[in-house]
Design an enzyme around this catalytic site. Structure first.
Site, short mmCIF file in Angstrom:
data_model
loop_
_atom_site.label_atom_id
_atom_site.label_comp_id
_atom_site.label_asym_id
_atom_site.label_seq_id
_atom_site.Cartn_x
_atom_site.Cartn_y
_atom_site.Cartn_z
N ARG A 56 0.86 -1.19 0.00
CA ARG A 56 0.00 0.00 0.00
C ARG A 56 0.89 1.23 0.00
O ARG A 56 1.74 1.40 0.88
CB ARG A 56 -0.90 -0.02 1.25
N GLU B 20 8.22 10.65 10.12
CA GLU B 20 6.97 10.57 10.88
C GLU B 20 6.38 12.00 10.99
O GLU B 20 6.26 12.56 12.05
CB GLU B 20 7.20 9.92 12.24
N HIS C 1 -2.79 10.98 0.72
CA HIS C 1 -2.23 10.75 2.05
C HIS C 1 -1.59 12.07 2.49
O HIS C 1 -0.37 12.16 2.69
CB HIS C 1 -1.24 9.59 2.03
N TYR D 175 -4.00 1.60 15.75
CA TYR D 175 -2.75 1.72 16.50
C TYR D 175 -2.92 1.53 18.01
O TYR D 175 -2.12 0.87 18.65
CB TYR D 175 -2.11 3.09 16.25
N GLU E 150 -7.19 8.54 6.36
CA GLU E 150 -7.40 9.14 7.68
C GLU E 150 -7.85 10.60 7.65
O GLU E 150 -7.12 11.49 8.10
CB GLU E 150 -6.11 9.05 8.51
N ASN F 265 -7.19 1.76 9.94
CA ASN F 265 -5.86 1.87 10.54
C ASN F 265 -6.03 1.81 12.04
O ASN F 265 -6.79 2.59 12.62
CB ASN F 265 -5.20 3.20 10.16
N GLU G 65 -3.32 -0.16 8.17
CA GLU G 65 -2.11 0.22 8.91
C GLU G 65 -2.21 -0.33 10.32
O GLU G 65 -3.28 -0.30 10.94
CB GLU G 65 -1.95 1.75 9.04
C1 PNW Z 1 -1.03 7.39 10.61
N1 PNW Z 1 -3.64 9.66 16.05
O1 PNW Z 1 -1.14 8.61 11.26
C2 PNW Z 1 -0.65 7.75 9.19
O2 PNW Z 1 -1.51 7.20 8.23
C3 PNW Z 1 0.78 7.49 8.86
O3 PNW Z 1 1.17 8.31 7.80
C4 PNW Z 1 1.63 7.67 10.11
O4 PNW Z 1 3.00 7.63 9.84
C5 PNW Z 1 1.23 6.56 11.07
O5 PNW Z 1 -0.16 6.58 11.33
C6 PNW Z 1 1.98 6.58 12.38
O6 PNW Z 1 1.69 7.74 13.11
C7 PNW Z 1 -1.77 8.78 12.46
O7 PNW Z 1 -3.28 10.68 16.68
C8 PNW Z 1 -1.45 9.93 13.16
O8 PNW Z 1 -4.51 8.92 16.49
C9 PNW Z 1 -2.08 10.22 14.34
C10 PNW Z 1 -3.03 9.36 14.83
C11 PNW Z 1 -3.37 8.21 14.13
C12 PNW Z 1 -2.72 7.93 12.95
#
Ligand code: PNW
Length: 451
Positions: free
Chosen positions: A78, A407, A122, A294, A167, A292, A352
């Site tokens: 991706r 980042e 993106h 995390y 996102e 995505n 992601e």
């Molecule tokens: C994603 N949050 O960003 C992005 O899609 C990527 O480009 C990035 O490098 C990756 O996650 C890691 O950070 C996010 O605050 C940024 O919840 C912030 C958040 C979630 C995703």
């Protein structure tokens, strides 16, 4: 007897990146500047003064990077297109050399048996369009549809998976409300208008795809489950607000054609009266949704803070990543089950998932040891497997990220890669997590049984 963790046939094993984070050479071959070019070159906005001028030099080393994907055994990759490489002014004139870079990358992926999954946006809006108001301009939906159509015509014969936006919440919250990412605005009134125009743009691109695309198109949301810090009513209410702001602000209009009611109260006087017909455009049926995932957030009501600034309650006893995110794999299955229950059986890709950890520098060693990332990967893949057992239609997994990269405003210090990148030599070194992921892929998930 342990049940095998083999994943369904056809499940895609991927890794993800984004253009500005890895490519470098942002103005090469006739490309126009993006808002990230401007943001990164504004003094004081980027950690350590980092920029995407070189990044992973992927623009020039893409062939080497496809070989890294091959070494992992990836079946999908991706990546995103830098809009202003293809349309330097954002609309109108097409820059053949920019388009060509992506066409060659796609061909190379296909030659290596890797399915391209292409994200159109993106975060790197062409600067020329920002000068015309960017996502605050209602015309942005037409600009985006025009660009999307250029890409479909050039690559849909070879690209089976497309996504419109990555996102939108991060764009709205970071780009227009908090100012932490490009274009760096801090304006409550702008935020809901940007949400709306982003979603209109996504809908317009999906509609354009229906007219001439032959494969599948979707949209990518970052979803973060919210849990109340206690059973107090105030905490439950704050949790619902945080969920509406970060999650259903985007998923409800796209998948149900309505904004969550909580938003009007959250934005107060900044919440506009949108034309009802817009929701019909936003609600274009998608072929899949990318999620995505995390981390999670534990929410406590804080009457001293404006409602959109709810900070999470730290869970100090648990592991956190270098970006301060709690490792909480249960949130992944909670999110997938919630999503399925609310929106039905739309196919999902986990587009992601990953973690920034400090990787001790290993001078000239063949492998960088990253035990915390190995553990993160295994926990989330096992949990994903449970979600599939529970009936969620998950079609693929993409690790964030293939390479250590920029980042965003946090710069190069936060490393998410499966491959370590030495940014002075551009040398790529596999981390233990890359080798582990390759084993998992080779066994189609069965190797997770031993973990
Ligand atoms: C994603 N949050 O960003 C992005 O899609 C990527 O480009 C990035 O490098 C990756 O996650 C890691 O950070 C996010 O605050 C940024 O919840 C912030 C958040 C979630 C995703």
């Amino acid at each position: 007897m342990t049940r095998s963790l083999r994943f369904p046939d056809g499940f895609l094993w991927g890794a993800a990146t984004a253009a500005y984070q890895i490519e470098g050479s942002p103005l090469a071959d006739g490309a126009g500047p993006s808002i990230w070019e401007r943001f990164a070159h504004t003094p004081g906005l980027m950690a350590d003064g980092d920029t995407g001028d070189i990044a992973c030099d992927h623009y020039r080393r893409h062939a080497e990077d496809v070989r890294l994907m091959q070494a992992l055994g990836l079946t999908s990759y991706r990546f995103s297109i830098a809009w202003s490489r293809v349309l330097p002014e954002g609309t109108g004139r097409v820059n053949a050399k920019g388009l060509d870079f992506y066409a060659r990358l796609v061909d190379d992926l296909l030659e290596h048996g890797i399915t391209p999954n292409v994200t159109l946006f993106h975060w790197d809006l062409p600067a020329a369009l920002d000068d015309r108001g960017g996502w605050l301009n209602r015309d942005s939906a037409d600009w985006f549809a025009e660009y999307a159509q250029v890409m479909f015509r050039a690559l849909d014969d070879r690209v089976p998976l497309w996504t419109t936006l990555n996102e939108p919440w991060v764009v709205v919250d970071g780009g227009y409300l908090r100012g932490t990412i490009a274009p760096g605005h801090r304006n409550l009134y702008e935020a809901p208008r940007v949400t709306h125009n982003l979603l209109r743009a996504s809908g317009a691109a999906v509609a354009a795809y229906r007219a001439e695309g032959r494969h599948r198109i979707g949209v990518v949301f970052n979803l973060e489950p919210k849990y109340p810090a206690s059973t107090r009513q105030e905490d439950r209410d704050a949790t619902r607000r945080a969920h509406a702001y970060m999650n259903t602000q985007f998923t409800d209009p796209v998948l149900r054609g309505v904004y969550p009611e909580a938003l009007a109260a959250l934005y107060g006087a900044a919440w506009p009266d949108f034309p009802a017909a817009d929701l019909e455009c936003i609600r274009q049926p998608v072929d899949f949704v990318g999620i995505n995932y995390y981390t999670r957030q534990v929410v406590r009501d804080d009457p001293t803070q404006p409602p959109l600034r709810a900070a999470g309650v730290p869970q100090r006893q648990r592991t956190h990543t270098e970006t301060g995110w709690e490792v909480y794999e249960q949130g992944l299955i909670d999110t997938l089950l919630w999503f399925r229950d609310r929106y039905g059986t739309v196919p999902v890709y986990l587009t992601e998932n990953g973690a920034a950890f400090y990787d001790p520098p290993q001078a000239a060693g063949p492998v960088v040891e990253d035990p915390l990332r190995v553990d993160y990967l295994e926990r989330h893949l096992k949990t994903l497997r449970r979600a599939i057992d529970a009936g969620v239609d998950v079609r693929g997994y993409y690790a964030w990220s293939l390479l250590d990269n920029l980042e965003w405003s946090l710069g190069f210090a936060k490393r998410f890669g499966l491959y370590h990148v030495d940014f002075s030599t551009q040398r790529r070194t596999p981390k233990r997590s890359a080798l582990r992921y390759a084993q998992i892929i080779a066994s189609h998930g069965a190797a997770l049984d031993e973990a």
